[in-house]
Design a protein around this motif. Structure first.
Motif, PDB file in Angstrom:
ATOM      1  N   ASP A 155      20.030  56.025  15.222  1.00  0.00           N
ATOM      2  CA  ASP A 155      18.897  55.884  15.614  1.00  0.00           C
ATOM      3  C   ASP A 155      18.619  56.397  17.224  1.00  0.00           C
ATOM      4  O   ASP A 155      19.569  56.352  17.905  1.00  0.00           O
ATOM      5  CB  ASP A 155      18.117  54.521  15.448  1.00  0.00           C
ATOM      6  N   GLU A 186      31.244  51.432   9.513  1.00  0.00           N
ATOM      7  CA  GLU A 186      30.560  51.485  10.839  1.00  0.00           C
ATOM      8  C   GLU A 186      29.737  52.914  10.872  1.00  0.00           C
ATOM      9  O   GLU A 186      30.483  53.893  10.303  1.00  0.00           O
ATOM     10  CB  GLU A 186      31.337  51.107  11.700  1.00  0.00           C
ATOM     11  N   ASP A 187      28.926  53.194  11.489  1.00  0.00           N
ATOM     12  CA  ASP A 187      28.431  54.463  11.656  1.00  0.00           C
ATOM     13  C   ASP A 187      29.131  55.162  12.778  1.00  0.00           C
ATOM     14  O   ASP A 187      29.636  56.380  12.560  1.00  0.00           O
ATOM     15  CB  ASP A 187      26.770  54.487  12.295  1.00  0.00           C
ATOM     16  N   ILE A 188      29.385  54.433  13.794  1.00  0.00           N
ATOM     17  CA  ILE A 188      30.057  55.147  14.736  1.00  0.00           C
ATOM     18  C   ILE A 188      30.937  54.092  15.759  1.00  0.00           C
ATOM     19  O   ILE A 188      30.494  52.903  15.806  1.00  0.00           O
ATOM     20  CB  ILE A 188      29.010  56.190  15.910  1.00  0.00           C
ATOM     21  N   LYS A 209      33.984  58.693  18.755  1.00  0.00           N
ATOM     22  CA  LYS A 209      33.997  59.111  20.150  1.00  0.00           C
ATOM     23  C   LYS A 209      34.966  58.680  20.795  1.00  0.00           C
ATOM     24  O   LYS A 209      34.934  57.552  21.651  1.00  0.00           O
ATOM     25  CB  LYS A 209      32.619  58.740  20.911  1.00  0.00           C
ATOM     26  N   PHE A 249      25.156  62.014  22.827  1.00  0.00           N
ATOM     27  CA  PHE A 249      24.117  60.995  22.069  1.00  0.00           C
ATOM     28  C   PHE A 249      23.751  61.558  20.665  1.00  0.00           C
ATOM     29  O   PHE A 249      23.145  62.443  20.845  1.00  0.00           O
ATOM     30  CB  PHE A 249      23.289  60.347  22.912  1.00  0.00           C
ATOM     31  N   VAL A 250      24.213  60.901  19.542  1.00  0.00           N
ATOM     32  CA  VAL A 250      23.828  61.728  18.235  1.00  0.00           C
ATOM     33  C   VAL A 250      22.848  60.725  17.552  1.00  0.00           C
ATOM     34  O   VAL A 250      22.910  59.646  17.691  1.00  0.00           O
ATOM     35  CB  VAL A 250      25.048  61.781  17.558  1.00  0.00           C
ATOM     36  N   THR A 300      32.201  46.612  19.765  1.00  0.00           N
ATOM     37  CA  THR A 300      31.284  45.786  18.439  1.00  0.00           C
ATOM     38  C   THR A 300      32.584  45.502  17.356  1.00  0.00           C
ATOM     39  O   THR A 300      32.703  44.620  16.880  1.00  0.00           O
ATOM     40  CB  THR A 300      30.272  46.523  18.039  1.00  0.00           C
ATOM     41  N   ASP A 329      32.251  53.794  19.407  1.00  0.00           N
ATOM     42  CA  ASP A 329      32.142  54.384  20.742  1.00  0.00           C
ATOM     43  C   ASP A 329      33.063  53.567  21.860  1.00  0.00           C
ATOM     44  O   ASP A 329      34.227  53.858  21.681  1.00  0.00           O
ATOM     45  CB  ASP A 329      30.621  53.947  21.113  1.00  0.00           C
ATOM     46  N   THR A 330      32.832  52.520  22.359  1.00  0.00           N
ATOM     47  CA  THR A 330      33.409  51.836  23.313  1.00  0.00           C
ATOM     48  C   THR A 330      34.495  51.096  22.387  1.00  0.00           C
ATOM     49  O   THR A 330      35.664  50.810  23.017  1.00  0.00           O
ATOM     50  CB  THR A 330      32.711  50.722  24.106  1.00  0.00           C
ATOM     51  N   GLY A 331      34.183  50.808  21.280  1.00  0.00           N
ATOM     52  CA  GLY A 331      35.127  50.013  20.372  1.00  0.00           C
ATOM     53  C   GLY A 331      34.932  48.264  20.434  1.00  0.00           C
ATOM     54  O   GLY A 331      35.396  47.675  19.543  1.00  0.00           O
ATOM     55  N   TYR A 384      26.917  43.695  22.273  1.00  0.00           N
ATOM     56  CA  TYR A 384      27.572  42.701  23.005  1.00  0.00           C
ATOM     57  C   TYR A 384      26.903  42.420  24.370  1.00  0.00           C
ATOM     58  O   TYR A 384      26.161  43.331  24.908  1.00  0.00           O
ATOM     59  CB  TYR A 384      29.114  43.454  23.372  1.00  0.00           C
TER      60      TYR A 384
HETATM   61  P1  5GP Z   1      30.541  50.403  20.355  1.00  0.00           P
HETATM   62  O1  5GP Z   1      30.566  48.844  20.416  1.00  0.00           O
HETATM   63  O2  5GP Z   1      31.733  50.962  20.028  1.00  0.00           O
HETATM   64  O3  5GP Z   1      30.472  50.769  21.832  1.00  0.00           O
HETATM   65  O4  5GP Z   1      29.272  50.720  19.819  1.00  0.00           O
HETATM   66  C1  5GP Z   1      28.982  50.729  18.696  1.00  0.00           C
HETATM   67  C2  5GP Z   1      27.464  50.898  18.589  1.00  0.00           C
HETATM   68  O5  5GP Z   1      26.806  51.552  19.710  1.00  0.00           O
HETATM   69  C3  5GP Z   1      27.248  51.713  17.378  1.00  0.00           C
HETATM   70  O6  5GP Z   1      27.235  50.989  16.157  1.00  0.00           O
HETATM   71  C4  5GP Z   1      25.987  52.650  17.424  1.00  0.00           C
HETATM   72  O7  5GP Z   1      24.880  51.295  17.099  1.00  0.00           O
HETATM   73  C5  5GP Z   1      25.824  52.563  19.079  1.00  0.00           C
HETATM   74  N1  5GP Z   1      26.112  53.827  19.559  1.00  0.00           N
HETATM   75  C6  5GP Z   1      27.290  54.368  20.272  1.00  0.00           C
HETATM   76  N2  5GP Z   1      27.178  55.574  20.250  1.00  0.00           N
HETATM   77  C7  5GP Z   1      26.171  56.086  19.852  1.00  0.00           C
HETATM   78  C8  5GP Z   1      25.414  57.450  19.761  1.00  0.00           C
HETATM   79  O8  5GP Z   1      25.815  58.410  20.016  1.00  0.00           O
HETATM   80  N3  5GP Z   1      24.166  57.456  18.773  1.00  0.00           N
HETATM   81  C9  5GP Z   1      23.636  56.449  18.394  1.00  0.00           C
HETATM   82  N4  5GP Z   1      22.526  56.368  17.772  1.00  0.00           N
HETATM   83  N5  5GP Z   1      24.186  54.904  18.575  1.00  0.00           N
HETATM   84  C10 5GP Z   1      25.320  55.105  19.269  1.00  0.00           C
END
Ligand code: 5GP
Ligand code: MG
Ligand code: MG
Length: 173
Positions: free
Chosen positions: A156, A96-98, A128, A149-150, A104, A100-102, A68
């Motif tokens: 990646d 989805e892999d993870i 998270k 950060f994983v 995406t 985080d903020t939500g 975003y």
């Molecule tokens: P969101 O939109 O929920 O903040 O973020 C989603 C994307 O951020 C994830 O699909 C991932 O690609 C990336 N991301 C968030 N946290 C991590 C993390 O701890 N490690 C990695 N490698 N990517 C992350």
């Protein structure tokens, strides 16, 4: 490398949990025509393991969206690769892999809803919850993890380490 990777979830732990999630999904979608959509590239390993464990005739597809951008918390996403299969009137599971903020997933969810998906659920390997800026809940969550950060299992660090068969925390030296 100016960092090391400390194991957070072993391969065995991840594989065991993926089997449990797959069985849950299998039960919930029994008799339905499920379309599983993986978000590239982070979801590849998780998605591949997950669908192998489901005894369902699923359809699979992939989407790639850019991060975003914008100054507000709503931002925008660009679709870099769209699905080939139409989501209209389908039962859709986003993988989805993870979370985080939500952000995406809130965008992707809205997009697929607007396109007329019959139902829409989210399956994420990692979550998270402490980092959320918008409300977003996974329907199937592998593991809740702390704000670290994983990498590994598809995730990646600067495009590296997606192939690690476990999830590790990046620790700066
Ligand atoms: P969101 O939109 O929920 O903040 O973020 C989603 C994307 O951020 C994830 O699909 C991932 O690609 C990336 N991301 C968030 N946290 C991590 C993390 O701890 N490690 C990695 N490698 N990517 C992350
Ligand atoms: Mg991702
Ligand atoms: Mg990334």
């Amino acid at each position: 490398m100016d960092y090391t990777i400390k194991t957070l979830l072993t391969r065995e732990e991840v594989e065991k949990r993926i089997k449990e999630l797959a069985k849950e999904i299998e039960k919930d979608y029994c008799g339905k025509d499920l379309l599983v959509i993986g978000l590239l590239k982070g979801s590849i390993m998780f998605m591949s393991d997950l669908i192998k464990e489901m005894d369902l005739p699923v359809m699979i597809d992939f989407m790639s969206v850019s991060s975003y951008s914008g100054t507000t918390s709503t931002g925008v996403i660009n679709v870099l690769k769209d699905t080939d299969i139409s989501v209209k009137d389908k039962d859709v599971l986003i993988v989805e892999d993870i979370i985080d903020t939500g952000l995406t997933l809130s965008h992707v969810k809205k997009l697929l809803e607007d396109r007329g998906a019959k139902s829409l659920k989210i399956c994420t390997l990692l979550d998270k919850p402490s980092r959320r800026t918008v409300e977003m809940k996974g329907d199937y969550v592998g593991f809740e993890i702390p704000d670290e950060f994983v990498v590994g299992y598809g995730l990646d660090y600067d495009q590296h380490h997606r192939n690690l068969p476990y999830v590790g925390i990046v620790v700066k030296k």
